[in-house]
Design an enzyme around this catalytic site. Structure first.
Site, mmCIF file in Angstrom:
data_model
loop_
_atom_site.group_PDB
_atom_site.id
_atom_site.type_symbol
_atom_site.label_atom_id
_atom_site.label_comp_id
_atom_site.label_asym_id
_atom_site.label_seq_id
_atom_site.Cartn_x
_atom_site.Cartn_y
_atom_site.Cartn_z
ATOM 1 N N GLU A 198 -3.193 7.392 -4.997
ATOM 2 C CA GLU A 198 -3.673 6.701 -6.325
ATOM 3 C C GLU A 198 -4.998 7.126 -6.294
ATOM 4 O O GLU A 198 -5.452 7.212 -5.631
ATOM 5 C CB GLU A 198 -3.233 4.956 -6.387
ATOM 6 C CG GLU A 198 -3.755 3.975 -5.542
ATOM 7 C CD GLU A 198 -2.984 3.202 -5.616
ATOM 8 O OE1 GLU A 198 -1.775 2.883 -4.464
ATOM 9 O OE2 GLU A 198 -4.352 2.546 -6.410
ATOM 10 N N ARG A 236 1.064 -1.174 0.059
ATOM 11 C CA ARG A 236 -0.001 -0.117 0.378
ATOM 12 C C ARG A 236 1.066 1.102 -0.010
ATOM 13 O O ARG A 236 2.216 1.146 1.251
ATOM 14 C CB ARG A 236 -0.924 -0.283 1.550
ATOM 15 C CG ARG A 236 -2.528 -0.653 1.277
ATOM 16 C CD ARG A 236 -3.054 -0.386 -0.020
ATOM 17 N NE ARG A 236 -4.204 -1.423 0.054
ATOM 18 C CZ ARG A 236 -4.291 -2.641 -1.508
ATOM 19 N NH1 ARG A 236 -3.585 -2.716 -2.252
ATOM 20 N NH2 ARG A 236 -5.417 -2.690 -0.817
ATOM 21 N N HIS A 242 -0.316 0.760 -9.963
ATOM 22 C CA HIS A 242 -1.590 -0.640 -9.307
ATOM 23 C C HIS A 242 -1.928 -1.786 -9.497
ATOM 24 O O HIS A 242 -3.415 -2.281 -9.550
ATOM 25 C CB HIS A 242 -2.600 -0.480 -7.966
ATOM 26 C CG HIS A 242 -2.607 -0.962 -6.773
ATOM 27 N ND1 HIS A 242 -3.504 0.244 -5.964
ATOM 28 C CD2 HIS A 242 -2.523 -2.202 -6.603
ATOM 29 C CE1 HIS A 242 -3.832 -1.084 -4.831
ATOM 30 N NE2 HIS A 242 -3.388 -2.505 -5.402
#
Lengths: 342, 338
Positions: free
Chosen positions: A282, A253, A300
């Site tokens: 993000e 993360r 991601h």
């Protein structure tokens, strides 16, 4: 439509591979979909309206994902309070679930499942790719060759992973899968974890304290969940303690790392390079991060393969099925397992 | 060797970038001569001038192809009769005409083993990048679009059949690393390897390799038999959706045929570190969104580059002091030179 029952199941967002499996759940409850096929300009508002109007009053289980957070907002304490009293199960598509307030769920008697294991291999593959890219300082030649400049004027050789020390922060399923691959590249493994692994799982990896790991690893790779305690785990102090010229990899993360401090460390040569699949805010990215020549960045996509996405969707639907048929989730989140059964 | 007699010369053809100290340390056994010429015509003239007289051995870098061109009989004839040892700093030695060397009694060595890991790592980077279709995602991120509107998902390596064409040191290195990702390994080689050496990989025919591999990795040397070994006919035999990786030599694959196969969708993606006419790349590859391209960086790490140079310089020393080389190229085996 669904069978005549006083139970409903809500799907938030889309399913790409398992629409048929979703339809099959129709034998267990009324199927509801948010936002459905409509193009909605303000989905968060519409979701709240639907909740207030009683449209979901019989919903017992719901499907959500990390992606669906943009449709409803995070499942924080406030949103969880507004969920119907009938709701017993939140079945989440994602190994990380930091956008769900688990404590609030537990207080309300809502059980939560996630998708561990299904994500392990794809995320580990991503981690290794970022690691090789970062060690090899690949971005400069990678960009130059596509601009027609071959290696470009700023090409520098990288460094080999062989005989280097890989320090894993977090040695759960993903961490162990990464270690398995890293061994094939001749790396020495050390790890920090909440608790030591059994000898079968640990194999030849060395269990060390966090400070020792940060100070002695050539590559530091993050594989822990994001909690209040782990937010900003890697900040200016930790970066300053790392070996000069070390490499940092993050597929967990973004908020585990203080991104501003990371950028400084990359600029001043404290770190050789970083490989990142996740970011603090993000999908917003800092331009001073993207502009660095010594980063390998992916948006991601750690689990972005057809097979892995299909497996993840199926695991969530299987959790819903199991919950409705037997009252038990398959992959309930660990924070709720230590608590007495609700 | 008697310290009173004139020391033999050793030549540096090309560049030494990381092992200058080791090169200078050869002074205790030889006189060091760095070739000054930067093209073939000048090289021949420099040789004719007597600058290389008394040279017994040479360190030849990868970049020196731009100096001598193909290392053939014309080059060999220009070198003095004392010259008997050509030490190639690289795993590949295709710019050297080995039969001409053998005829001229010049032993040729390359660098076995040392290049394996770095080249294997490069191959894994290309393979995972191509299989996972990472490039469009890297591009959209840098264009400010994060994942882009409809990201095309890639594939997992687990359970896929990796076909290795050429199971030498580098091929075996890739096989061993690929197993950790859950891939099944099959290979075609000049001859089958022992179970131990192949790591349990399945030996198949060339045609079966083409027809049944999900991923094909090219790891064979470039010579007159292997030029364009992968071309239109071979692409036709491959599984639709195959991923092709090349870290060996560009001319082993017909680049134009690859572009056609990519455009037709036969080849889903490719990962390339080498090209037919480096540094030129077929525009059909540069404009292709899913392929992963690197500018021949296979062994480009500080450790590996230095280790390769040190190995080659040690061979130059061995040539002068012992009259033999380590890592003699396989074409020269059985001549009693090793």
């Amino acid at each position: 439509m669904g069978s005549i029952t006083d139970k409903a199941i809500l799907k938030i967002g889309k399913l790409t591979y398992t629409e048929k499996n979703w339809e099959a759940l129709g034998s267990l409850g009324d199927l509801k979909v948010f936002p459905g096929d409509k193009e909605v300009s303000d989905p968060k508002q519409l979701f709240q309206e639907n909740l207030q109007s009683g449209a979901y009053d019989h919903v017992v289980a719901l499907y959500r994902s990390n992606d669906s957070t943009s449709l409803t907002g995070p499942f924080d304490a406030e949103l969880i309070r507004s969920l119907p009293s009938s709701l017993k199960y939140i079945c989440h598509n994602g190994a990380g679930y930091d956008n769900i307030d688990i404590t609030a769920c537990t207080s309300r008697g809502i059980e939560v499942s996630s998708t561990p294991v299904a994500v392990n291999n794809a995320t580990a593959d991503m981690t290794i790719w970022l690691m090789i890219g970062a060690l090899r300082s690949i971005h400069v030649p990678y960009a130059a060759v596509r601009e027609g400049k071959w290696r470009g004027p700023h090409f520098m050789p990288g460094t080999d992973p062989e005989d280097k020390v890989l320090g894993m922060i977090g040695m759960g399923g993903i961490g162990q899968a990464v270690a398995h691959r890293a061994r094939a590249f001749g790396m020495k493994i050390q790890y920090y974890n909440r608790s030591r692994l059994s000898p079968e799982l640990e194999k030849d990896a060395k269990y060390v304290g966090l400070d020792e790991l940060i100070g002695s690893s050539d590559v530091v790779s993050l594989h822990c969940s994001l909690t209040a305690e782990t937010t900003g785990l890697i900040g200016k102090t930790e970066l300053g303690q790392m070996k000069k010229g070390a490499v940092l990899i993050n597929t967990a993360r973004g908020k585990l790392i203080d991104e501003g401090a990371l950028i400084e460390a990359l600029k001043d040569g404290t770190l050789r390079a970083a490989g990142l699949d996740v970011f603090e805010n993000e999908p917003e990215l800092r331009s001073d991060l993207v502009d660095l020549p010594n980063v390998v960045l992916t948006p991601h996509i750690g689990t972005g393969t057809t097979d892995t996405q299909a497996k993840m969707e199926l695991l969530v639907l299987d959790n819903i099925k199991s919950a409705l048929e037997s009252g038990k989730l398959i992959t309930q989140v660990r924070e709720q397992l230590s608590k007495p059964k609700l | 060797m008697a310290s009173q007699a004139a020391k033999p010369k050793v030549l540096c053809i090309g560049h030494i970038n990381f092992a200058e100290k080791e090169w200078q340390s050869l002074k205790d056994v030889a006189e060091l001569v760095v070739v000054q010429s930067n093209n073939r015509k000048k090289f021949l003239a420099e040789a004719k001038s007597g600058a290389f007289d008394g040279a017994v051995a040479a360190f030849r870098s990868f970049t020196s192809a731009s100096i001598t061109g193909h290392f053939d009989s014309e080059i060999l004839s220009a070198l003095p009769s004392t010259f008997h040892f050509l030490c190639q700093n690289g795993a590949g030695y295709d710019p050297i005409d080995v039969s001409a060397c053998t005829e001229a009694e010049v032993r040729v060595c390359n660098v076995p083993k040392i290049a394996d890991d770095a080249t294997g790592d490069t191959a894994m980077f290309l393979m995972l990048g191509a299989l996972r279709l990472f490039n469009p995602m890297l591009v959209s991120l840098r264009e400010g679009d994060f994942k882009g509107s409809s990201p095309k998902l890639g594939n997992d390596p687990r359970g896929k059949k990796l076909g290795i064409l050429g199971m030498g040191g580098i091929g075996r290195n890739i096989a061993s690393k690929s197993k950790a990702f859950g891939m099944e390994i099959q290979y075609y080689n000049r001859k089958p390897l022992s179970e131990e050496l192949s790591g349990g990989a399945t030996y198949v025919s060339f045609d079966e390799l083409l027809a049944t591999s999900d991923i094909l990795s090219l790891n064979l040397p470039l010579n007159k038999n292997t030029r364009h070994i992968i071309s239109t006919a071979e692409f036709e035999k491959m599984k639709p959706g195959i991923v092709v990786i090349n870290t060996s030599r560009g001319p082993v694959m017909d680049e134009a045929a690859l572009v056609v196969a990519l455009d037709e969708g036969k080849v889903r993606s490719a990962g390339m570190d080498v090209f037919e006419e480096e540094p030129k790349i077929h525009p059909g590859l540069v404009s292709n969104r899913v392929v992963i391209l690197l500018p021949h960086v296979g062994t480009q790490t500080l450790e590996t580059q230095k280790a390769m140079e040190v190995f080659t310089i040690e061979n130059v020393r061995r040539a002068v002091v012992e009259g033999r080389l380590e890592g003699l190229v396989p074409e020269q085996a059985g001549k009693g030179w090793d």
